[in-house]
Design a protein around this motif. Structure first.
Motif, mmCIF file in Angstrom:
data_model
loop_
_atom_site.group_PDB
_atom_site.id
_atom_site.type_symbol
_atom_site.label_atom_id
_atom_site.label_comp_id
_atom_site.label_asym_id
_atom_site.label_seq_id
_atom_site.Cartn_x
_atom_site.Cartn_y
_atom_site.Cartn_z
ATOM 1 N N PHE A 173 0.830 -1.196 0.000
ATOM 2 C CA PHE A 173 0.000 0.000 0.000
ATOM 3 C C PHE A 173 0.871 1.256 0.000
ATOM 4 C CE2 PHE A 173 -2.397 3.371 2.149
ATOM 5 C CZ PHE A 173 -3.538 3.407 1.366
ATOM 6 N N THR A 174 1.979 1.233 0.759
ATOM 7 C CA THR A 174 2.863 2.407 0.776
ATOM 8 C C THR A 174 3.519 2.636 -0.578
ATOM 9 O OG1 THR A 174 4.886 1.248 1.498
ATOM 10 C CG2 THR A 174 3.363 1.995 3.223
ATOM 11 N N ASN A 175 3.745 1.554 -1.360
ATOM 12 C CA ASN A 175 4.311 1.706 -2.700
ATOM 13 C C ASN A 175 3.382 2.489 -3.618
ATOM 14 O OD1 ASN A 175 5.500 -1.719 -2.655
ATOM 15 N ND2 ASN A 175 6.571 0.102 -1.996
ATOM 16 N N THR A 191 -0.358 10.866 1.100
ATOM 17 C CA THR A 191 0.862 10.561 1.855
ATOM 18 C C THR A 191 0.515 9.549 2.939
ATOM 19 O OG1 THR A 191 0.447 12.478 3.263
ATOM 20 C CG2 THR A 191 1.964 12.779 1.400
ATOM 21 N N VAL A 192 1.540 8.892 3.470
ATOM 22 C CA VAL A 192 1.257 7.731 4.308
ATOM 23 C C VAL A 192 2.445 7.435 5.224
ATOM 24 C CG1 VAL A 192 2.204 6.109 2.629
ATOM 25 C CG2 VAL A 192 0.401 5.329 4.180
ATOM 26 N N HIS A 193 2.199 6.667 6.268
ATOM 27 C CA HIS A 193 3.319 6.128 7.059
ATOM 28 C C HIS A 193 3.055 4.657 7.389
ATOM 29 C CE1 HIS A 193 0.595 7.797 10.270
ATOM 30 N NE2 HIS A 193 0.883 6.654 10.859
ATOM 31 N N PHE A 194 4.151 3.918 7.623
ATOM 32 C CA PHE A 194 4.114 2.488 7.923
ATOM 33 C C PHE A 194 5.054 2.216 9.086
ATOM 34 C CE2 PHE A 194 6.579 -1.391 7.703
ATOM 35 C CZ PHE A 194 5.611 -2.384 7.682
ATOM 36 N N PRO A 248 2.886 16.831 17.865
ATOM 37 C CA PRO A 248 3.381 18.182 17.561
ATOM 38 C C PRO A 248 3.369 18.491 16.067
ATOM 39 C CG PRO A 248 4.792 17.116 19.186
ATOM 40 C CD PRO A 248 3.844 16.074 18.692
ATOM 41 N N ALA A 249 3.336 17.443 15.212
ATOM 42 C CA ALA A 249 3.340 17.637 13.758
ATOM 43 C C ALA A 249 1.933 17.585 13.175
ATOM 44 C CB ALA A 249 4.216 16.583 13.096
ATOM 45 N N GLY A 250 0.900 17.469 14.024
ATOM 46 C CA GLY A 250 -0.467 17.387 13.540
ATOM 47 C C GLY A 250 -1.152 16.120 14.008
ATOM 48 N N THR A 251 -2.367 15.925 13.542
ATOM 49 C CA THR A 251 -3.145 14.747 13.937
ATOM 50 C C THR A 251 -3.084 13.691 12.845
ATOM 51 O OG1 THR A 251 -4.649 16.078 15.272
ATOM 52 C CG2 THR A 251 -5.437 13.911 14.596
ATOM 53 N N PHE A 252 -2.876 12.449 13.274
ATOM 54 C CA PHE A 252 -2.767 11.333 12.343
ATOM 55 C C PHE A 252 -3.770 10.245 12.715
ATOM 56 C CE2 PHE A 252 1.253 13.512 12.321
ATOM 57 C CZ PHE A 252 1.630 13.518 10.997
ATOM 58 N N TRP A 253 -4.283 9.569 11.691
ATOM 59 C CA TRP A 253 -5.170 8.414 11.891
ATOM 60 C C TRP A 253 -4.377 7.154 11.591
ATOM 61 C CZ3 TRP A 253 -6.555 4.535 8.505
ATOM 62 C CH2 TRP A 253 -7.618 3.710 8.904
ATOM 63 N N ASP A 254 -4.576 6.121 12.416
ATOM 64 C CA ASP A 254 -3.830 4.868 12.245
ATOM 65 C C ASP A 254 -4.730 3.655 12.316
ATOM 66 O OD1 ASP A 254 -0.924 5.526 12.107
ATOM 67 O OD2 ASP A 254 -1.352 6.511 14.013
ATOM 68 N N ALA A 255 -4.359 2.649 11.543
ATOM 69 C CA ALA A 255 -4.965 1.318 11.638
ATOM 70 C C ALA A 255 -3.844 0.346 11.979
ATOM 71 C CB ALA A 255 -5.618 0.926 10.322
ATOM 72 N N THR A 256 -4.002 -0.372 13.082
ATOM 73 C CA THR A 256 -2.938 -1.254 13.571
ATOM 74 C C THR A 256 -3.445 -2.676 13.726
ATOM 75 O OG1 THR A 256 -1.860 0.545 14.770
ATOM 76 C CG2 THR A 256 -1.309 -1.689 15.449
ATOM 77 N N GLN A 257 -2.646 -3.624 13.231
ATOM 78 C CA GLN A 257 -2.934 -5.055 13.379
ATOM 79 C C GLN A 257 -1.767 -5.689 14.131
ATOM 80 O OE1 GLN A 257 -5.660 -7.269 11.952
ATOM 81 N NE2 GLN A 257 -4.721 -8.310 13.677
ATOM 82 N N THR A 258 -2.061 -6.475 15.148
ATOM 83 C CA THR A 258 -0.991 -7.144 15.889
ATOM 84 C C THR A 258 -0.825 -8.575 15.387
ATOM 85 O OG1 THR A 258 -2.560 -7.802 17.610
ATOM 86 C CG2 THR A 258 -1.321 -5.772 17.967
ATOM 87 N N GLY A 259 0.349 -9.127 15.633
ATOM 88 C CA GLY A 259 0.645 -10.491 15.236
ATOM 89 C C GLY A 259 1.720 -11.067 16.127
ATOM 90 N N ARG A 260 2.084 -12.297 15.879
ATOM 91 C CA ARG A 260 3.095 -12.955 16.702
ATOM 92 C C ARG A 260 3.894 -13.938 15.860
ATOM 93 N NH1 ARG A 260 4.640 -14.297 21.765
ATOM 94 N NH2 ARG A 260 3.122 -12.938 22.764
ATOM 95 N N THR A 261 5.218 -13.938 16.080
ATOM 96 C CA THR A 261 6.082 -14.965 15.510
ATOM 97 C C THR A 261 6.422 -15.938 16.631
ATOM 98 O OG1 THR A 261 8.119 -13.778 16.063
ATOM 99 C CG2 THR A 261 7.087 -13.250 13.954
ATOM 100 N N ASP A 262 7.243 -16.943 16.327
ATOM 101 C CA ASP A 262 7.669 -17.870 17.378
ATOM 102 C C ASP A 262 8.454 -17.140 18.468
ATOM 103 O OD1 ASP A 262 6.501 -19.953 16.055
ATOM 104 O OD2 ASP A 262 8.361 -20.596 15.048
ATOM 105 N N THR A 278 1.366 -1.114 11.449
ATOM 106 C CA THR A 278 0.521 0.080 11.416
ATOM 107 C C THR A 278 0.647 0.777 10.073
ATOM 108 O OG1 THR A 278 0.738 0.451 13.800
ATOM 109 C CG2 THR A 278 0.102 2.352 12.462
ATOM 110 N N VAL A 279 -0.489 1.170 9.518
ATOM 111 C CA VAL A 279 -0.526 2.065 8.363
ATOM 112 C C VAL A 279 -1.384 3.253 8.766
ATOM 113 C CG1 VAL A 279 -1.415 2.409 6.024
ATOM 114 C CG2 VAL A 279 -0.175 0.320 6.593
ATOM 115 N N GLY A 280 -0.890 4.457 8.503
ATOM 116 C CA GLY A 280 -1.636 5.641 8.887
ATOM 117 C C GLY A 280 -1.465 6.782 7.910
#
Length: 480
Positions: free
Chosen positions: A304-306, A315-318, A377-391, A398-400
């Protein structure tokens, strides 16, 4: 040697130089100072330390001042080259090559010595570059992140290459299948082979001589991983990669093959069509993008960031964050203030405890994305976060986007909101005054230190890969 005397090798060269100027043989000069010619030869070759009385006698016999005999520079360019060659051939790097030493006899010209010494210098330089220290790795990662930020995280040439390869495989819609990946390999002259004995330091191995790409067993969970590894191996050939000459180049090649694999699994034309419809209907969601193409949540988030900036005009953050709050991977072109060290590196830095990337670990429902607005301090951002687990540990993806672009996403209606003033330490890093006053000087925790933080990647043709294990593997499978 005694204080004030030069390196034994330099001293020996200076004695030989002045002996040659005087036209004396080893035996003639040795006789003048009370030494056998063989003993004087050992001194000239830097293998025996002469007594001070012997040095006085040599200076007298050669007609030079003792200070001149003991000078710390080589007496000629030829002598300097011979000294450089001697040092290079006594190094661990040269010993690792298993080659016999070259003796700089008179028949070896100055030009030949120049070339040989120059080759040694280049070997040393490349060996130093191949040892990826933590500092080198951080610098290279930072340079790469800045480079991709300038390009909107988008590589159009690789996008086009991936589209061409996917179409040629016969793929038309939906998730790219294992069969279609195999067809792509066959078109390049490779066969995909699944084995149980890949060396621990590798994810796949390409046998260029026999046209084979070795992968882990096909029965392991997660078909996306196997398809991605096969595509990454093919990308090296399609992109014309050669063995990397520096850690920077190694990292860039890794980025390119990962990008190619993602662009094949989520082709631009189909991905953009899917995302544009979702944007128009104001229901963009990474989890939907993930499910549509049968990939992992992280792969969909990175893909998605690509496409977000170049194709969706946003614009976006990951962020990929470890369970302890350390930032493992990050990208932004929307102004989100990522934590950095003094060099500008983000890897290993702690993310603010108020950010969605960390607060999501507190939720008991981990099956869906968690949504949050964060005032910074740089403004308001919206985020969607999914958690996971490895061994090994848990993590969050997070993508926001900035507040004014949240309107395109599912989850924009969330009422969850937090305030972050990081990098101000009072935000989440500094204990309240009363608590700090009570316990300051009374606690001595034992820190958990990850070994990889201090260890360089082992050097080799490819950093972190055991060449010997790879070659033994190929030899074992060559006749199968």
């Amino acid at each position: 040697m005694k204080a004030g005397t030069p390196d034994l090798a330099i001293l020996g060269q200076r004695i030989r130089h002045f002996r040659g100027e005087r036209g004396l043989t080893l035996d003639q000069l040795g006789a003048a100072v009370g030494l056998a010619g063989s003993q004087l030869s050992l001194i000239e070759n830097g293998k025996r330390e002469p007594k001070l009385s012997t040095l006085d006698a040599l200076a007298l016999a050669l007609g030079v001042e003792l200070a001149e005999l003991l000078a710390r520079e080589a007496p000629s360019r030829r002598a300097a080259l011979e000294l450089e060659l001697g040092r290079a051939q006594s190094s661990p790097l040269y010993a690792s090559l298993g080659l016999p030493p070259i003796r700089p006899v008179r028949g070896v010209s100055d030009e030949s010595l120049e070339a040989i010494v120059g080759l040694h210098h280049e070997l040393q330089r490349r060996a130093a570059e191949a040892i990826a220290t933590p500092e080198e790795a951080r610098r290279a990662n930072t340079d790469q992140r800045e480079r991709m930020r300038e390009q909107g995280n988008y590589l159009p040439d690789i996008e086009q290459l991936a589209e061409e390869q996917v179409r040629a495989s016969g793929h038309r819609a939906g998730a790219l299948t294992h069969r279609e990946v195999s067809v792509m390999a066959e078109r390049l002259g490779f066969q995909l082979i699944y084995v149980n004995d890949l060396p621990d330091s590798t994810r796949s191995i390409t046998d260029l001589a026999n046209g084979r790409i070795y992968l882990p067993p096909a029965s392991i969970p997660g078909g996306h991983g196997l398809r991605s590894m096969a595509l990454q191996a093919m990308a090296h050939r399609l992109l014309g990669h050669t063995p990397p000459s520096s850690y920077d180049e190694f990292l860039w090649q890794r980025l390119e093959i990962n990008y190619f694999a993602a662009a094949c699994l989520m082709p631009q034309e189909a991905s953009v069509a899917f995302l544009q419809v979702a944007k128009k209907e104001r229901r963009l969601a990474i989890e939907d993008f993930r499910d549509a193409f049968g990939v992992t949540h992280e792969a969909a988030a990175l893909r998605f960031t690509n496409l977000a900036t170049s194709q969706l005009d946003m614009t976006v953050h990951f962020l990929r964050v470890a369970g302890d709050g350390a930032l493992l991977k990050g990208y932004e072109n929307d102004g989100l203030p990522l934590p950095t060290d003094v060099t500008g590196s983000i890897e290993g830095q702690w993310v603010c405890k108020q950010w969605s990337a960390r607060r999501a670990f507190e939720h008991t429902n981990r099956t869906t994305e968690n949504y949050q607005y964060t005032d910074t301090p740089a403004g308001t951002f919206w985020d969607a976060t999914q958690t996971g687990r490895t061994d090994a540990a848990e993590f969050s993806i997070t993508v926001g986007v900035p507040f004014n672009q949240a309107k395109w996403f599912r989850g924009r209606e969330t009422t969850v909101r937090a305030v972050s003033t990081c990098p101000d330490e009072a935000c989440c890093r500094r204990a309240p005054d009363g608590l700090a006053e009570r316990w300051a000087g009374q606690a001595w925790p034992s820190a958990r230190l990850h070994a990889h933080v201090l260890s360089p990647l082992p050097s080799g043709t490819f950093p972190g890969v055991d060449d010997a294990e790879v070659y033994r593997f190929l030899e074992a499978h060559a006749d199968h």
